[in-house]
Enzyme design. Sequence first.
Site, mmCIF file in Angstrom:
data_model
loop_
_atom_site.group_PDB
_atom_site.id
_atom_site.type_symbol
_atom_site.label_atom_id
_atom_site.label_comp_id
_atom_site.label_asym_id
_atom_site.label_seq_id
_atom_site.Cartn_x
_atom_site.Cartn_y
_atom_site.Cartn_z
ATOM 1 N N TYR A 177 -77.237 -36.177 -14.184
ATOM 2 C CA TYR A 177 -76.747 -35.983 -15.546
ATOM 3 C C TYR A 177 -75.351 -35.402 -15.439
ATOM 4 O O TYR A 177 -75.177 -34.311 -14.887
ATOM 5 C CB TYR A 177 -77.641 -35.017 -16.321
ATOM 6 C CG TYR A 177 -79.067 -35.479 -16.544
ATOM 7 C CD1 TYR A 177 -79.453 -36.049 -17.754
ATOM 8 C CD2 TYR A 177 -80.042 -35.338 -15.552
ATOM 9 C CE1 TYR A 177 -80.760 -36.465 -17.977
ATOM 10 C CE2 TYR A 177 -81.349 -35.748 -15.756
ATOM 11 C CZ TYR A 177 -81.700 -36.311 -16.980
ATOM 12 O OH TYR A 177 -82.993 -36.716 -17.194
ATOM 13 N N PRO B 227 -82.824 -38.598 -25.519
ATOM 14 C CA PRO B 227 -83.377 -38.936 -24.199
ATOM 15 C C PRO B 227 -82.939 -37.995 -23.081
ATOM 16 O O PRO B 227 -83.473 -38.083 -21.973
ATOM 17 C CB PRO B 227 -82.862 -40.357 -23.958
ATOM 18 C CG PRO B 227 -81.659 -40.494 -24.840
ATOM 19 C CD PRO B 227 -81.913 -39.636 -26.032
#
Length: 389
Positions: free
Chosen positions: A200, A292
């Site tokens: 991420y 998400p």
Amino acid sequence: MRTQVAIIGAGPAGLLLGHMLRAEGIECVLLERQTGDYVLSRIRAGVLEQVTVGLMERLGLDARMKAEGLPHDGFNLADGERLIRIDIKALTGKEVMVYGQTELTRDLMDATAERGLEVIYQASDVALHDIESDAPYVTYSAGGAQQRIDARIIVGCDGFHGPSRQAIPASVGQGFERVYPFGWLGILADVPPCNHELIYANHEHGFALASMRSHTRSRYYIDVPLTEKIEDWSDNRIWDELAIRLGPDAAAHIRRGASLEKSIAPLRSYVFEPMRHGSLLLCGDSAHIVPPTGAKGLNLAASDVHYAAEALVGFFKANDADAIVGYSAKALARVWKSERFSWTLTKLMHRFPEDGPFERRMQVAELDYIASSEAAQRSIAENYVGLPV
């Protein structure tokens, strides 16, 4: 037709619940507006928490997941050139499973005939009736004729836009919502992932995520303004942007390939309370949506199914009416904790249009703290691997 439980929606939540009830000898029928092929065509989540894996194990439908899925014991947060690894196995003793929602749904779908789970596809104009009574029923159209299913309990697993939540009077329910000013542009390609764990990334160009579905199929995302159109994003443009946002180390290992699927999905946080009204229970996206970031959507639906199945077994097999009454409070307690984690991680890893230098400094400070604090990493790991049910 008469049954004990009518389940609206035959995505993963509805199928999971149907299989759980049939395993306990409880009669149920599923109604699905789309075809089975359409349900399988939806490209969604790929990281499974312990609760989701555990439900598949309980059902004995975990063989392909265990053979083809990828156990992960960590993931990464990136900021510029820094990679902060969260070792979830060392911090929690648990791991997550990378296994696409499409594949999990296929496993559940393939077992319906063998296990006597009835699914009615292409059921249009579904409507719920008398949900405040002990004799609710569902009407729908199929084959050009209107049909009716009488049930004792109806469970809505029909997503954000389905009819189940809308059947609850406005005077009874309340929705809590945060709409985000960007969407995730996703690309799916048959190329090896650039890292063996998820990344991420928070970059000045925006957010990026490197994930995978297998050793040979990768799923990447970048955030884009909601005004963007997918036709303006060629494959090469997406790959170029990913290489910038993920940083030089990840970029050096990115393998480019033709997209199998591209789409832009808007992001929102949403919770509807209560998740039960009369003889109607809500599960999954019909009651809540999470961004998400953190991979909570499917897993939160699975925890709803765990609580719903527990309540329905108590209701039908032990004549425990309180089991149904307590479902909403029990499910919502976990829902809000998961919403908090997804919201927090989204705020940390995305650049919001209204943010200025102060907010950016706060992100840097938070990432610095996470990088240097085992306590902070443990908190993230506990939430990422999934809170207990």
